[in-house]
Every structure is written in structure tokens, then in C-alpha cells.
Design an enzyme around this catalytic site. Structure first.
Site, PDB file in Angstrom:
ATOM      1  N   CYS A  86    -101.640 -40.936  36.868  1.00  0.00           N
ATOM      2  CA  CYS A  86    -103.028 -40.518  36.634  1.00  0.00           C
ATOM      3  C   CYS A  86    -104.015 -41.592  37.101  1.00  0.00           C
ATOM      4  CB  CYS A  86    -103.233 -40.138  35.165  1.00  0.00           C
ATOM      5  SG  CYS A  86    -104.746 -39.158  34.913  1.00  0.00           S
ATOM      6  N   HIS A 132     -99.280 -36.313  34.506  1.00  0.00           N
ATOM      7  CA  HIS A 132     -98.667 -37.161  33.484  1.00  0.00           C
ATOM      8  C   HIS A 132     -97.211 -36.758  33.250  1.00  0.00           C
ATOM      9  CE1 HIS A 132    -101.907 -39.706  31.737  1.00  0.00           C
ATOM     10  NE2 HIS A 132    -102.697 -38.781  32.250  1.00  0.00           N
ATOM     11  N   GLU A 156     -94.785 -38.437  32.118  1.00  0.00           N
ATOM     12  CA  GLU A 156     -94.201 -38.971  30.880  1.00  0.00           C
ATOM     13  C   GLU A 156     -94.328 -37.969  29.740  1.00  0.00           C
ATOM     14  OE1 GLU A 156     -98.510 -39.861  30.271  1.00  0.00           O
ATOM     15  OE2 GLU A 156     -97.130 -39.776  31.974  1.00  0.00           O
TER      16      GLU A 156
END
Length: 240
Positions: free
Chosen positions: A105, A210, A212
Site C-alpha cells: 500500500c 493489503h 497481509e
């Protein structure tokens, strides 16, 4: 033996450091050891990176437009010059060491700026497309809300093994002028740059979404990104 991954911390308003659990958990599950890098160590980035085998640039607030030759537009959000300074120093030091870099990001934006590129300060106001997508989702963080198209014969395609992947989206800034040394390896359907690589380095990949947050809810494609980064960091560790 596991690689140690330095992760840039999110800075609170008082400049205290923290990190969403998803970053560390994703690195641990991929076989690495996360190490949070707080603000204030920009004078010692070479020593900090000597303790790590990979650099993960995490998400966060907007980037100060001074770093890419602009003044604030109406759509600019909160900025933290202290974090900008640290991450620019870390990126430059990591590039010199040819250390694996994974940007997420804000991380893709910082990598582009560090190499001479620019940003749209606010997509809705500055990026003109009749098919503009909603890039700041209102769904849960791990939910995919749009697709990105992956460039064939690229590092990203090799990792994910798909031509199109579903991603989450939590940003209002994006790459405008691409840094000369970077190559686009994914875009959304409205043309926003979603992933880049630095082809002259062994592993330097940055994405606008994102992964994760997707990885911790079981998304296998997102997990592949962390596995590839961790493996590259382990290789770097062994060869250093």
C-alpha cells in the site's frame, strides 16, 4: 535458520510505533521472523538493516507531497514527515545492499517516490476514468473487492500463477508518474497501477493492496506473496 524481516512501523499521532498483527503473522506463517522498525533511527539505517534479511514497507498515512515536487492538494490526508524520512532512508540503504524489498500500500508509493516517481494525491479528484473503481472499500479488511490484471511473464505472474487476482483495496493515493527503474506488473481495470517490480534487483516487489489482511483469513494467493518474499530473504541471508 529463518530470515529476519524488518517491518516499518505505523506511526500514531504522537509518533509512537505500532504494527497491525496481520503483518507479523503473515511473515511468521511464511517462515520468517518479524522485527518492527520504529521511527527515529534514520541516522542508523545501515546498522538496522545489517540485522535483517528483508525489508517490508507497511501501510499508513499519506506521503508528504514535497517528496515528489508538489504542494498539498485538497484531497491530501494526514502526513507524517518523520515516517517519510525514515522510510526513504531505509529504501535507499536496502537498494544499495540489494536486500529483498516488499512494499504494501503506502509501501509501493514510497518505493516509487524514492526512485523519482510521483503520486496522485487523491485518486477521486486527480485520476480521470469513466470506469473508476472504489479503491477505499467499506468491507472488512480481508475481503477482496476488485480484481487486478497481472502482466504475463513477470515476477508477480511467476509467484501467483494467475492472470487475474482478487484483492482488497484501502487507499486513495496511487502511482502517477512511474519511477524509471520500476516496471508495472499489475493494474486494476480502471488503469490504476497495482503492482511494480525493480527488475535490476533479485527481489523487489510492491503492491497497492493489503495481502497481509487477506493472508491471515486464508487467501492462498496472498500467502504466496509472503512465501516468495521470505524465501528471497532467506537466500539473501545465506549469501550475505
Amino acid at each position: 535458520m529463518k530470515p529476519i524481516i524488518g517491518i516499518t512501523a505505523f506511526a500514531e499521532n504522537d509518533l509512537s510505533s505500532r504494527l497491525n498483527v496481520a503483518y507479523g503473522k503473515s511473515i511468521i506463517e511464511a517462515g520468517g521472523i518479524p522485527l518492527i522498525i520504529p521511527l527515529g533511527v534514520e541516522a542508523d539505517v545501515a546498522q538496522v538493516l545489517s540485522l535483517t534479511d528483508g525489508l517490508l514497507l507497511s501501510g499508513g498515512y499519506d506521503v508528504h507531497p514535497f517528496h515528489f515536487g508538489q504542494e498539498p492538494s485538497l484531497g491530501l490526508g494526514q502526513i507524517q514527515p518523520e515516517r517519510d524520512s525514515l522510510e526513504l532512508a531505509l529504501i535507499k540503504a536496502a537498494l544499495i545492499r540489494q536486500m529483498p524489498i516488499f512494499g504494501i500500500c503506502r509501501g509501493i508509493q514510497m518505493l516509487n517516490i524514492a526512485l523519482g516517481g510521483t503520486l496522485y494525491q487523491d485518486i477521486d479528484r486527480e485520476y480521470h476514468s469513466s470506469k473508476l473503481l472504489k479503491h477505499t472499500q467499506q468491507a472488512a479488511r480481508g475481503v477482496a473487492t476488485h480484481y487486478v490484471n497481472v502482466v504475463p511473464d513477470s515476477l508477480l505472474k511467476t509467484i501467483v500463477e494467475e492472470d487475474r487476482i482478487a484483492v482488497n483495496s484501502m487507499h486513495h493515493q496511487a502511482i502517477n508518474v512511474l519511477a524509471e527503474k520500476l516496471t508495472v506488473v499489475a493494474k486494476s481495470s480502471d488503469g490504476i497501477v497495482e503492482a511494480v517490480i525493480h527488475e535490476a534487483l533479485p527481489f523487489c516487489l510492491a503492491v497497492q493492496w493489503h495481502p497481509e489482511e487477506q493472508a491471515v483469513v486464508g487467501d492462498e494467493t496472498a500467502k504466496k506473496l509472503f512465501t516468495a518474499f521470505t524465501k528471497a530473504s532467506l537466500k539473501y541471508k545465506r549469501e550475505a
